[in-house]
Design a protein around this motif. Structure first.
Motif, mmCIF file in Angstrom:
data_model
loop_
_atom_site.group_PDB
_atom_site.id
_atom_site.type_symbol
_atom_site.label_atom_id
_atom_site.label_comp_id
_atom_site.label_asym_id
_atom_site.label_seq_id
_atom_site.Cartn_x
_atom_site.Cartn_y
_atom_site.Cartn_z
ATOM 1 N N UNK A 20 -2.395 12.923 -13.272
ATOM 2 C CA UNK A 20 -3.650 13.646 -13.477
ATOM 3 C C UNK A 20 -4.824 12.937 -12.814
ATOM 4 N N UNK A 21 -4.540 12.130 -11.808
ATOM 5 C CA UNK A 21 -5.581 11.390 -11.102
ATOM 6 C C UNK A 21 -5.795 12.004 -9.709
ATOM 7 N N UNK A 22 -6.368 11.241 -8.805
ATOM 8 C CA UNK A 22 -6.692 11.729 -7.461
ATOM 9 C C UNK A 22 -6.027 10.831 -6.416
ATOM 10 N N UNK A 23 -6.235 11.163 -5.151
ATOM 11 C CA UNK A 23 -5.726 10.337 -4.058
ATOM 12 C C UNK A 23 -6.470 9.004 -4.007
ATOM 13 N N UNK A 24 -5.713 7.932 -3.786
ATOM 14 C CA UNK A 24 -6.285 6.619 -3.499
ATOM 15 C C UNK A 24 -5.574 6.090 -2.253
ATOM 16 N N UNK A 25 -6.065 4.998 -1.704
ATOM 17 C CA UNK A 25 -5.426 4.425 -0.519
ATOM 18 C C UNK A 25 -5.441 2.904 -0.618
ATOM 19 N N UNK A 26 -4.269 2.323 -0.625
ATOM 20 C CA UNK A 26 -4.063 0.874 -0.810
ATOM 21 C C UNK A 26 -4.231 0.190 0.548
ATOM 22 N N UNK A 43 -1.528 5.765 1.504
ATOM 23 C CA UNK A 43 -2.080 6.583 0.429
ATOM 24 C C UNK A 43 -1.240 6.472 -0.847
ATOM 25 N N UNK A 44 -1.933 6.515 -1.984
ATOM 26 C CA UNK A 44 -1.289 6.604 -3.293
ATOM 27 C C UNK A 44 -1.506 8.038 -3.783
ATOM 28 N N UNK A 45 -0.432 8.808 -3.858
ATOM 29 C CA UNK A 45 -0.520 10.242 -4.126
ATOM 30 C C UNK A 45 0.009 10.534 -5.527
ATOM 31 N N UNK A 46 -0.734 11.295 -6.335
ATOM 32 C CA UNK A 46 -0.247 11.624 -7.683
ATOM 33 C C UNK A 46 1.129 12.278 -7.646
ATOM 34 N N UNK A 48 -6.712 -16.473 -0.309
ATOM 35 C CA UNK A 48 -7.037 -15.185 -0.926
ATOM 36 C C UNK A 48 -7.659 -14.224 0.083
ATOM 37 N N UNK A 49 -7.232 -12.952 0.008
ATOM 38 C CA UNK A 49 -7.725 -11.905 0.908
ATOM 39 C C UNK A 49 -8.217 -10.710 0.087
ATOM 40 N N UNK A 50 -9.065 -9.904 0.701
ATOM 41 C CA UNK A 50 -9.631 -8.742 0.020
ATOM 42 C C UNK A 50 -8.689 -7.539 0.065
ATOM 43 N N UNK A 51 -8.824 -6.679 -0.939
ATOM 44 C CA UNK A 51 -8.069 -5.429 -1.025
ATOM 45 C C UNK A 51 -9.046 -4.321 -1.420
ATOM 46 N N UNK A 52 -8.885 -3.133 -0.815
ATOM 47 C CA UNK A 52 -9.812 -2.033 -1.071
ATOM 48 C C UNK A 52 -9.064 -0.729 -1.294
ATOM 49 N N UNK A 53 -9.776 0.227 -1.876
ATOM 50 C CA UNK A 53 -9.330 1.623 -1.837
ATOM 51 C C UNK A 53 -10.016 2.255 -0.635
ATOM 52 N N UNK A 54 -9.231 2.790 0.300
ATOM 53 C CA UNK A 54 -9.784 3.338 1.536
ATOM 54 C C UNK A 54 -9.872 4.860 1.502
#
Length: 361
Positions: free
Chosen positions: A135-141, A151-154, A174-180
């Protein structure tokens, strides 16, 4: 350019340099030739242009050379893509579930869970199994230093993998991580870090997470908002990480954040699962069925109590009932909160790799 921290990152960089370099050479060459023609064959210098009706050599040249270059660029890109999509057999797995607006990461082999900030061992292929809540939305790792994004797809399972370089400075890097993928109101806050450890440092981190997740709970102290154990958990920061997006910095829920049906913590009316500390604690595990409130199973028991007390603190009036001894005992037994933690040595990553190699032989 951000420093490449894995083989895949270097493959991607090489493909970009090759394709970009070829395009740049042709672009500059064509523009230079156009400028040359403009000045050399200007109408004030040449009144009559010689017509060229055909030149077999030129036609073959401008057909064959670009064709070879296009196929070469395709091959370079395909080599990189094939490496990105082919996971080595001896990989470890991390399950990633994206949700508004944080990352839940589960390590099946180590039996641990973390949120947003996680560790991986250097020199070991790591496969990230990606999805988003139904029940969420698209995210991108997206981890820029590794040049990987997926993409992280429901309801759908996707994946990427990395094999991180050994840290150059000390035991960890350590490195950064984002939702794109723009995923809603707090998309910009959906960030995290990935720390690459040496095998020894990774083993130490795993044991520390396990110890924290299984630290015995003294119910008397856990139910006391003023106890040093609760105060030392920084409930304010935990609340900002897990709750503020929907419930707001003042705890007023929908009235503050415009998130539909978000619980208003400043009153005691309409709590579906009860408003006592034990009820809030359990809601942080199970969520509230039929709503957007999900459980935060990655929180340690002590952190969960700290968040519960922070949530309760928004209500300034009287009328909230205390947790009875029977209720405290039932919660303790249900989740085995006071059970002593017995650390179990997990197989170090370098030893595990040696065993895998022996089995293959």
């Amino acid at each position: 350019m951000i420093e490449a921290a894995s083989d895949i990152a270097r493959e991607v960089d090489y493909a970009i340099i090759v394709v970009g370099g070829i395009c740049a050479v042709f672009f500059l060459g064509i523009v230079a030739f156009m400028l040359l023609c403009i000045f050399k064959f200007h109408h004030t210098k040449t009144t009559k242009t010689k017509q060229i009706h055909g030149n077999l050599f030129l036609e073959i040249t401008w057909t064959v050379i670009p064709t070879i270059l296009v196929f070469y660029m395709f091959w370079v890109g395909w080599q990189g893509f094939n490496k990105i999509r082919t996971v080595p057999d001896d990989h470890m797995v991390i399950e990633v579930v994206a949700q508004q607006w944080l990352w839940n990461l589960k390590y099946p082999e180590e039996d641990i869970q973390v949120v947003n900030n996680f560790h991986i061992p250097a020199g070991v292929p790591v496969k990230f199994k990606l999805t988003s809540l139904l029940d969420d939305v698209l995210h991108s790792f997206y981890i820029p230093a590794f040049r990987v994004k997926e993409d992280c797809v429901p309801g759908m399972n996707t994946y990427i993998w990395v094999n991180a370089d050994m840290p150059k400075n000390g035991e960890s890097e350590t490195y950064n991580m984002f939702c794109a993928e723009f995923c809603g109101k707090d998309h910009a806050q959906m960030i995290g870090t990935v720390t690459v450890d040496s095998p020894a440092a990774y083993e130490k981190w795993v044991q520390s997470v396990k110890a924290e997740a299984n630290k015995p709970v003294d119910m008397k102290l856990a139910l006391d908002a003023t106890s040093p154990e609760v105060q030392g958990r920084d409930g304010e920061t935990l609340y900002k990480t897990y709750c503020v997006s929907c419930h707001g910095s003042t705890g007023m829920g929908q009235a503050e954040t415009m998130v539909p049906n978000a619980r208003d913590f400043t009153n005691l009316v309409g709590w579906k699962q009860g408003n006592k500390i034990n009820n809030i604690y359990e809601t942080l595990i199970t969520g509230v069925p039929g709503t957007e409130m999900r459980g935060f199973t990655s929180l340690s028991p002590w952190d969960r109590f700290a968040v519960a007390h922070k949530v309760a603190s928004f209500y300034k009036g009287s009328g909230r009932q205390k947790v009875s001894e029977a209720e405290a005992k039932a919660l303790e037994e249900k989740y085995k909160l006071s059970a002593p933690y017995e650390p179990k040595k997990t197989l170090a990553i370098d030893q595990a790799m040696d065993l895998l190699l022996k089995e293959k032989k």
